[in-house]
Design a protein around this motif. Structure first.
Motif: not given
Length: 284
Positions: A44, A47, A49, A69-70, A138, A142
């Protein structure tokens, strides 16, 4: 060569060091570790990824699959890509099916995976391959509510300078429910992302120079890093130089730009035979 940002560290990520898989229907390159390809150097960057450069053949694509979440976004380079999701079944699209869910050159679709969503991405064209970037970030937390945004970004604007495409949601990590619902980005006209990330894109004619202002005046973090990617659009004829340095970046290449600060001006010069499409991903 004269370095404008002498404090910046610029590390090439050559196309040949990317992961690569050809599945017949899908020809994909991975700038960061993904699926069965893992390289500890490329896990990564802030942020950021995932950055996959994909080509999907006609009448094929990614079947329905889940995400959580992503923050996921698709940047269409050529061809068309049809998006369907768990909130929109095939055959139930109504009048929006072509305009909103069938993406073409210049379209960007953004997905907050959040608590969970399922979608498919299919090339339903009868003969043309679709070429696009799929990028994952990212999120800063979450359990967000899943949602989509789609916007079009015109090539002619990209030929004038870098066009901001994504910027952080106003309110940031502590955004209220009303701010989430309003989905207002820090930079007007962009797509809001739940991360300290700004994305921009430009199309630089040969011998022309563009400038990217680090942070794009959109974030609070002063210590930044920028990932640069040159998509494979001109059969190898597009090339760029960063910050007036010696290294030349060709199509498929990337660059890690470290140790820069918000407000720094990163220069891009097109030094190839064809105009160069360039994507920047600016993160804390």
């Amino acid at each position: 060569m004269s370095k404008t940002l002498s404090h910046a560290k610029i590390t090439p990520h050559r196309s040949s060091t990317r992961g690569h898989s050809d599945h017949g229907w899908l020809n994909t390159y991975h700038s960061f570790s993904f699926a069965d390809w893992f390289d500890p150097r490329f896990t990564h960057f802030g942020s950021l990824r995932v950055l996959n450069e994909d080509r999907v053949k006609a009448n094929s694509g990614f079947p329905t699959h889940p995400h959580r979440d992503f923050e996921i976004f698709s940047y269409i380079i050529s061809g068309e890509l049809t998006h369907r999701d768990s909130m929109l079944r095939k055959g139930a699209e109504g009048a929006q099916s072509d305009q909103f869910y069938r993406m073409r050159r210049g379209d960007v679709q953004f997905t907050t995976g959040g608590t969970g969503i399922a979608h498919s991405e299919q090339n339903e064209h009868h003969k043309d391959t679709v070429h696009f970037l799929q990028i994952w970030a990212i999120p800063w937390k979450r359990g967000l509510a899943p949602r989509y945004h789609t916007r079009h970004f015109d090539d002619e604007e990209k030929r004038k300078g870098f066009v901001p495409i994504l910027s952080p949601l106003k309110g940031g990590e502590e955004a209220f429910f009303e701010q989430e619902k309003a989905a207002e980005p820090t930079i007007g006209g962009t797509i809001p992302v739940h991360a300290d990330l700004v994305m921009g894109a430009g199309i630089i004619a040969p011998q022309q120079k563009f400038e990217w202002v680090v942070g794009a005046k959109a974030t609070g973090a002063t210590k930044r890093k920028v990932y640069v990617h040159v998509p494979m659009t001109k059969k190898g004829k597009a090339k760029i130089r960063l910050d007036g340095r010696e290294e030349i970046f060709s199509e498929g290449d990337g660059a890690f730009v470290d140790a820069v600060n918000a407000g720094d001006k990163l220069s891009f010069e097109s030094v190839g035979e064809a105009e160069a499409e360039v994507v920047v991903l600016d993160t804390a």
